[in-house]
Design a protein around this motif. Structure first.
Motif, mmCIF file in Angstrom:
data_model
loop_
_atom_site.group_PDB
_atom_site.id
_atom_site.type_symbol
_atom_site.label_atom_id
_atom_site.label_comp_id
_atom_site.label_asym_id
_atom_site.label_seq_id
_atom_site.Cartn_x
_atom_site.Cartn_y
_atom_site.Cartn_z
ATOM 1 N N TYR A 377 0.851 139.933 45.983
ATOM 2 C CA TYR A 377 2.491 140.451 46.238
ATOM 3 C C TYR A 377 3.134 139.358 45.675
ATOM 4 O O TYR A 377 3.777 140.246 44.821
ATOM 5 N N THR A 388 6.593 150.942 44.924
ATOM 6 C CA THR A 388 7.396 150.396 46.143
ATOM 7 C C THR A 388 6.517 150.309 47.024
ATOM 8 O O THR A 388 7.165 149.106 47.992
ATOM 9 N N TRP A 391 0.417 148.974 48.220
ATOM 10 C CA TRP A 391 -0.538 149.810 48.170
ATOM 11 C C TRP A 391 -0.617 150.859 46.771
ATOM 12 O O TRP A 391 -1.241 151.706 47.414
ATOM 13 N N TRP A 410 -4.179 138.478 35.346
ATOM 14 C CA TRP A 410 -4.340 137.475 35.044
ATOM 15 C C TRP A 410 -4.089 135.889 35.123
ATOM 16 O O TRP A 410 -4.769 135.473 35.187
ATOM 17 N N LYS B 6 10.516 155.078 50.917
ATOM 18 C CA LYS B 6 10.211 154.440 49.233
ATOM 19 C C LYS B 6 10.261 154.627 48.104
ATOM 20 O O LYS B 6 9.665 154.482 46.668
ATOM 21 N N ALA B 7 12.172 154.709 48.337
ATOM 22 C CA ALA B 7 12.642 154.643 47.097
ATOM 23 C C ALA B 7 12.177 153.498 45.972
ATOM 24 O O ALA B 7 12.075 152.013 46.571
ATOM 25 N N VAL B 8 12.213 153.186 44.631
ATOM 26 C CA VAL B 8 12.344 152.488 44.398
ATOM 27 C C VAL B 8 13.402 151.690 43.821
ATOM 28 O O VAL B 8 14.306 151.927 43.579
ATOM 29 N N ALA B 10 15.279 148.426 42.715
ATOM 30 C CA ALA B 10 15.360 147.731 41.333
ATOM 31 C C ALA B 10 14.570 145.556 41.481
ATOM 32 O O ALA B 10 14.654 145.254 43.080
ATOM 33 N N PHE B 11 14.021 145.952 40.968
ATOM 34 C CA PHE B 11 12.885 144.807 41.359
ATOM 35 C C PHE B 11 12.083 144.774 42.376
ATOM 36 O O PHE B 11 11.414 145.188 43.013
ATOM 37 N N VAL B 12 11.667 142.974 43.204
ATOM 38 C CA VAL B 12 11.469 142.741 43.697
ATOM 39 C C VAL B 12 11.574 143.325 44.883
ATOM 40 O O VAL B 12 12.287 143.313 45.916
ATOM 41 N N SER B 13 10.121 144.505 44.733
ATOM 42 C CA SER B 13 10.279 145.983 46.640
ATOM 43 C C SER B 13 9.553 145.797 47.202
ATOM 44 O O SER B 13 9.333 147.290 47.181
ATOM 45 N N LEU B 14 8.259 144.550 47.527
ATOM 46 C CA LEU B 14 7.239 145.789 47.409
ATOM 47 C C LEU B 14 7.199 144.917 48.834
ATOM 48 O O LEU B 14 7.355 144.126 49.599
ATOM 49 N N ALA B 15 6.714 146.535 49.509
ATOM 50 C CA ALA B 15 6.937 146.078 51.153
ATOM 51 C C ALA B 15 4.859 145.107 51.477
ATOM 52 O O ALA B 15 4.062 145.632 50.876
ATOM 53 N N ARG B 16 5.740 145.072 52.569
ATOM 54 C CA ARG B 16 3.998 144.280 53.268
ATOM 55 C C ARG B 16 2.994 145.534 53.805
ATOM 56 O O ARG B 16 3.534 146.608 53.620
ATOM 57 N N PRO B 17 1.419 144.940 53.816
ATOM 58 C CA PRO B 17 0.878 145.822 54.505
ATOM 59 C C PRO B 17 1.291 147.299 55.349
ATOM 60 O O PRO B 17 2.191 146.673 56.282
ATOM 61 N N ARG B 18 0.926 148.455 55.017
ATOM 62 C CA ARG B 18 1.513 149.013 56.212
ATOM 63 C C ARG B 18 0.344 149.721 57.159
ATOM 64 O O ARG B 18 0.875 150.272 57.704
ATOM 65 N N SER B 220 -13.248 142.082 34.042
ATOM 66 C CA SER B 220 -12.561 141.199 35.160
ATOM 67 C C SER B 220 -13.218 140.129 36.008
ATOM 68 O O SER B 220 -12.712 138.919 36.543
#
Ligand code: ATP
Ligand code: MG
Lengths: 496, 284, 337
Positions: A377, A388, A391, A410, B6-8, B10-18, B220
């Motif tokens: 994150y 979104t 995940w 990286w 689920k709308a995208v 702007a930028f920093v928009s990451l949800a926590r684990p669902r 990796s």
């Protein structure tokens, strides 16, 4: 409405609740080069796929010459004279170059059998008009990203389409190849072909495009004539703010040598390459496509080890034979080919970002899922990835956002030596500035950075020193103060 | 941000684990094990040899042994490989044990040696596969014949019999005080371990990633070759263990022991795998 | 783009191998022939080789079809069941009507094979069932139909007219009919896979299905086609099997599918799709045939035979892939002209 146009009105498209396009208008005239501009994830590629029938829009209409059309699949678009180069590479790895160009339309003899001779002849012609000279019997699997890109361009051109769509065709190309491509594009325009062109390199748009349409967050912003806009205006239209400085290079006092490469050689790829990389330094690597820059960095990272020569890291002479060994030495390598080497597309963002560092989150093999997620994150937030959730499958991200995930992956390994192979390929202007300032920051923290880039402004703007390669050999080394575009191009082409 | 949004933005928009830890665990772990069990039973009745009476008998009664081989097969199939030699390894290991026993070696020592042979068999296959960079199918087609052949070499037309009751217990016995077969307990505890490794460890993540894009995993910095060798060694070990259980249950070993089980094992696992991923993602 | 990279690669033995990927296999086969014939001079005779060819003809035909399916990233595990079912049907017809023209028996076999193959194709393309699962299913179903159709009865040599028995075994040009048929099938396969659009589309589909779709290849149609062809070839092979072995049984060719896969992959067909050649598959089948025949002729103990067979297959694979890997390395180097 004039004759001979492709017109899209009020197009909307969403994927599982993600609105990729919202009521977009777009008009493409024959005989024009029309640029499409927008941030990563703005919906450009989605619009392209609507035009080529890969996606069907949820709402809206498509008109060709004022006749409404419905495109159920790409075949129908091809039949209407629409040909496209997609952003993701779509070559056929096990087919040779000639067949890659003519796949789906192989020339046949009167008997109906494939006319291989004609195919090779035509392929040769097409490629040399692009200034490319490759052994046509080589399998596409063995080509670099840029070479594959050229093959795809040749494929799109071989159709003699009335409407030609190019989604970031130049993102991996250097000046020379771009010049050759633009010459052909101009000729096509004169012959009345309509061309839709996507690129994040704004200067290219000013060079080739007649009009530009800007998208933001899937919505239509405006269509303008290229003559009537400035670069700043375009950026404001697409980002909604101004970008201060594209190359925020800090002056860092470089430290001791951390990576020394001595007479590194791999048959057929590069010969006797030597250079030094210092702590806190950004060393730019310039050269034309095929000069061997990627091969050198792959050798350093142990992907395909060199045949001869020596690599010395922090004073220790090493023979690096695998990426895991390289990582133990504090190296990280952001590969050029994100699809094949950078990402596991069907897995989610967390899995991708944490793949190289999973062992750090495990104790006796047991994975601390929470902290891995947190790390992912943080990393993608820093890179301004648009998604979104963490995940989300990486496959569902836009091209530029996928690139950002590779960078995030990286960077979170916290390397001491960072090799970047086309780090900003396909990344929009705003984020590019952010990536550059991050690089600058990392260098200031004492990380040594080796940056390969096909974008000369990026090389000139970000590097402390610039190494130039040509034909597998080092042909120039310049300090930041003395480097100019001309000097670099001269060394890169050996056109003395 | 929650799951429905689920709308995208702007930028920093990451949800926590669902998904919570528990629901994920339940969804994957037990679902998989149950599915495999189900599929095996259904499978052994419907196809592919449902008319071959001998096979039908074997398939339904050899369930625990098959289950033991299926667990590592899940690992292997997840990485996009396959091990055709499981039943042959079973045969070789069981025959080796029988041979030693016939020559007066203590049964438990013989069993230990058989397990080691199983590991060695997997090691050879795994080494060749990663060293030569060829699909596992190609190599295990060879080991499939080779290992079964070694079983015949060891026992010829003989059979080993007369195992002590303490040994046949692992195939025939039930838990003290309950009608639960020991072999079932063995299988279930193994299933638990394998499930945990697949879903709760870095190793398990690597397996999935290798299955989707091996090259990216190499880039990796993950020793993919070593991972492959390990899963084939585990497969060899488990096949040998299955061989012991089977021999214990029969009370004797013939060199053709377990012949043909590999197809049933592979079928069951690939079906469970395809059901879990949907056809689109199914490799090969 | 780079014009002239240093021409570092001299034409070498390796590049010869690269040109003809099958050379490694040929080398191994020659080696094997030498070793076996040193042991047993009876091995290296015309009649023995004719026997070998006769033995592998059916395998080779089906392995070609199998290889074609594998090139598309699929697999057809129902081949042996299709073969058995058509063999049984044709044998019943011939038993009931001994005067049936041979042409008709062949037509009947291929037509029923086509039906069976199309069912596979439909389940996979329309039903969206993964090939391995779909054909494992039909493997069982078709084998079940053999029982259903024959009610457990076998067709024995006495039931079949000699004209039908001669279909596979007549020796018009020093070679039995069956071998000639296999050669014709191979020739057609060669032209089809190398010189027709449909054949080339098979490779395109196998090497990158998504790109194939957006390049306008009708991927479902190509997929359907390969299973159809596989069915047709199995139908033909079924007729030949019944004629050659003068019998049709419920367990005809049981387990044969694995051999066809083996011949194909030993012959260089990649399970990952997109790679495979007709000569390679033929050599794969030949190698298996020679090993089998050589073992029978040799005085190796019966208990050792299977182990030796497995060992030789491993050896062939190791040799072949070692050379292929070297070639790959040169190919990485030689991309730029
Ligand atoms: N198959 C898909 N499933 C889910 N979401 C998708 C899918 N394809 C695209 N999207 C989403 O649609 C949005 C628009 O993506 P698109 O690829 O059109 O962007 P773009 O303008 O081409 O960006 P870039 O400059 O990075 O190439 C993104 O948010 C992306 O995540
Ligand atoms: Mg895009």
């Amino acid at each position: 409405m004039s004759e001979n146009t492709l017109r899209l009105t009020n197009i909307s498209k969403s994927f599982a609740g993600v609105h990729a396009l919202r009521g977009v208008h777009f008009e493409l005239r024959l005989g024009e080069v029309h640029a499409l501009l927008g941030e990563n994830g703005a919906g450009k590629s989605t619009l392209v796929k609507v035009i080529t029938g890969v996606h069907q829009p949820d709402t809206g209409e498509i008109y060709l010459n004022d006749r409404r059309i419905h495109l159920a699949d790409p075949r129908e678009a091809t039949a209407l004279g629409i040909s496209a180069i997609y952003q993701e590479l779509s070559t056929f790895p096990d087919l040779d170059i000639a067949e890659n160009i003519f796949v789906g339309r192989r020339p046949t003899l009167a008997s109906g059998l494939v006319n291989w001779r004609r195919m090779y002849r035509d392929a040769e012609q097409l490629l040399s008009s692009l200034g490319v000279h490759l052994d046509l019997k080589t399998k596409a699997r063995y080509l670099s990203v840029a070479q594959q890109q050229m093959v795809e361009i040749a494929r799109a051109l071989s159709v003699n389409a009335r409407i030609l769509i190019m989604d970031e065709p130049t993102s991996a190309l250097t000046l020379n190849e771009v010049a050759d491509l633009f010459q052909i594009v101009r000729r096509l325009r004169e012959n009345g072909t309509a061309i839709l062109f996507i690129s994040h390199r704004l200067e290219e748009l000013f060079e080739i495009a007649d009009r530009v349409t800007v998208l933001r967050d899937g919505a239509y912003v405006d269509t303008r004539s290229m003559n009537g806009v400035t670069q700043e205006e375009l950026i404001r239209m697409m980002v909604g703010r101004t970008v201060k400085e594209l190359f925020p290079k800090k002056d860092v006092k470089v430290g001791e040598v951390v990576l020394r490469v001595n007479k590194l050689t791999r048959k057929g790829a590069f010969r006797s390459v030597s250079f030094e990389l210092h702590k806190g330094e950004i060393l730019g690597m310039a050269g034309l496509v095929g000069a061997g820059r990627t091969e050198v960095s792959q050798a350093i990272f142990g992907v395909i080890p060199a045949d001869e020569g020596m690599i010395e890291i922090e004073g220790k002479a090493l023979r690096i034979t695998s990426p895991s060994q390289a990582m133990e030495c504090g190296l990280a390598y952001v590969p050029e080919d994100r699809q094949h080497h950078g990402l596991v597309l069907p897995m989610d963002i967390t899995d991708n970002v944490t793949l190289p560092i999973l062992s750090r989150f495990s104790r006796w093999g047991w994975l601390a899922t929470k902290s891995a997620q947190q790390a992912a994150y943080d990393a993608v937030t820093q890179m301004e990835v648009r998604a979104t959730t963490v995940w989300q499958k990486v496959r569902e991200l836009s091209g530029g956002n996928q690139q950002k995930v590779v960078l995030a992956k990286w960077l979170s390994t916290h390397p001491r030596i960072l090799i970047l192979d086309e780090p900003t390929r396909g990344i929009d202007v705003g984020t590019k500035a952010a990536v550059h300032s991050l690089m600058s920051e990392l260098a200031a923290q004492g990380i040594a950075i080796l940056m390969i880039s096909s974008e000369l402004p990026e090389i000139l703007g970000m590097s402390d020193r610039i190494l130039v390669m040509h034909d597998g050999r080092v042909t120039g080394l310049f300090n930041r103060s003395e480097a100019t575009q001309e000097k670099i191009m001269m060394a890169a082409t050996q056109a003395v | 941000m929650n799951t429905t949004d689920k709308a995208v933005s702007a930028f920093v928009s990451l949800a926590r684990p669902r998904r919570s830890f528990l629901s994920k665990f339940l969804r994957w772990e037990w679902f998989l094990v149950a599915l495999i069990a189900l599929v095996v039973i259904v499978n052994s009745r419907l196809s592919p040899y449902f008319l071959d009476v001998q096979n039908l008998f074997r398939a339904s009664s050899d369930f625990m042994e098959m289950g033991l081989m299926m667990l590592p097969m899940v690992f292997i199939i997840v990485t996009g490989n396959v091990d055709l030699a499981v039943a042959s390894t079973l045969g070789m290991a069981a025959s080796f044990m029988g041979l030693l026993f016939n020559n007066g070696v203590n049964i438990w020592i013989a069993a230990g040696a058989a397990l080691l042979l199983g590991v060695a068999a997997g090691l050879l296959a795994g080494y060749l596969i990663s060293r030569l960079k060829v699909p596992a199918l190609v190599i295990t087609l060879g080991t499939y014949a080779f290992y079964r052949g070694m079983a015949y070499v060891m026992l010829g037309d003989q059979a080993a019999r007369g195992y002590p009751a303490s040994f046949t217990y692992i195939g025939q016995g039930t838990l003290p005080g309950a009608p639960v077969p020991f072999s079932m307990v063995l299988f279930l505890s193994m299933a638990l371990i394998f499930g945990l490794v697949l879903h709760k460890t870095a190793f398990g993540r690597y397996l999935y990633a290798i299955g989707h894009n091996q090259e990216a995993v190499v880039y990796s910095g993950i020793p993919v070759a070593r991972v492959k060798v390990v899963i084939f060694m585990v497969s060899g070990l488990m096949s040998a263990l299955a061989g012991l259980v089977l021999a214990a249950r029969y009370g004797s070993t013939r060199p053709d022991i377990g012949t043909g089980l590999e197809l049933a094992v592979i079928t069951a696992v690939s079906r469970a795998n395809a059901l879990r991923h949907g056809p689109a993602e199914y490799p090969g | 783009m780079t014009t002239n990279t240093p021409a570092l690669s001299r034409p070498s033995l390796l590049s010869l191998f690269a040109r003809f990927r099958e050379l490694a296999l040929v080398g191994f086969i020659v080696l094997l022939i030498i070793v076996i014939s040193l042991q047993n001079p009876r091995f290296l005779t015309f009649t023995n080789f004719r026997d070998i060819l006769l033995d592998i003809s059916i395998l080779a035909m089906i392995a070609l079809a199998q290889g074609m399916v594998i090139i598309t990233r699929g697999i057809d595990l129902s081949v042996a069941s299709m073969l058995a079912l058509t063999a049984m049907m044709v044998a019943f017809v011939v038993k009931a009507f001994p005067d049936t023209p041979l042409v008709f028996t062949v037509l009947l076999g291929t037509a029923s094979g086509a039906v069976l193959g199309s069912i596979n194709g439909l389940v996979i393309t329309v039903g969206k069932v993964p090939p391995i699962i779909a054909t494992l299913g039909t493997l069982g179903v078709y084998r079940g139909l053999v029982f259903f159709y024959s009610k457990g009865n076998w067709i024995n040599p006495v039931d079949l007219p000699s004209s039908f028995k001669q279909l596979a075994k007549a020796v018009p040009l020093d070679l039995p009919n069956l071998v000639i048929v296999a050669l014709i099938v191979a020739a057609i396969a060669y032209v089809f896979l190398n010189y027709t659009r449909a054949g080339r589309d098979i490779y395109a589909l196998g090497t990158n299905p998504e790109a194939a779709k957006i390049s306008g290849i009708r991927t479902d149609r190509v997929t359907f086609m390969v299973y159809l062809i596989s069915g047709i070839v199995c139908g033909l092979a079924g007729v030949m099997w019944a004629s050659r072995f003068e019998a049709a049984q419920t367990n005809t060719a049981l387990g044969f599918e694995l051999q066809t896969v083996a011949a194909a992959v030993i012959g260089g067909v990649s399970m990952l799709g997109g790679i495979g050649t007709v000569p390679g598959v033929l050599l794969g089948a030949l190698l298996l045939g020679i090993i089998q025949n050589g073992l029978t002729l040799s005085n190796i103990s019966q208990f050792w035979q299977l182990a030796v067979q497995g060992f030789l297959i491993l050896l062939a694979v190791i040799l072949d892939s070692t050379i292929q890997q070297r070639i790959k390395q040169t190919a990485v180097r030689g991309a730029v002209k």
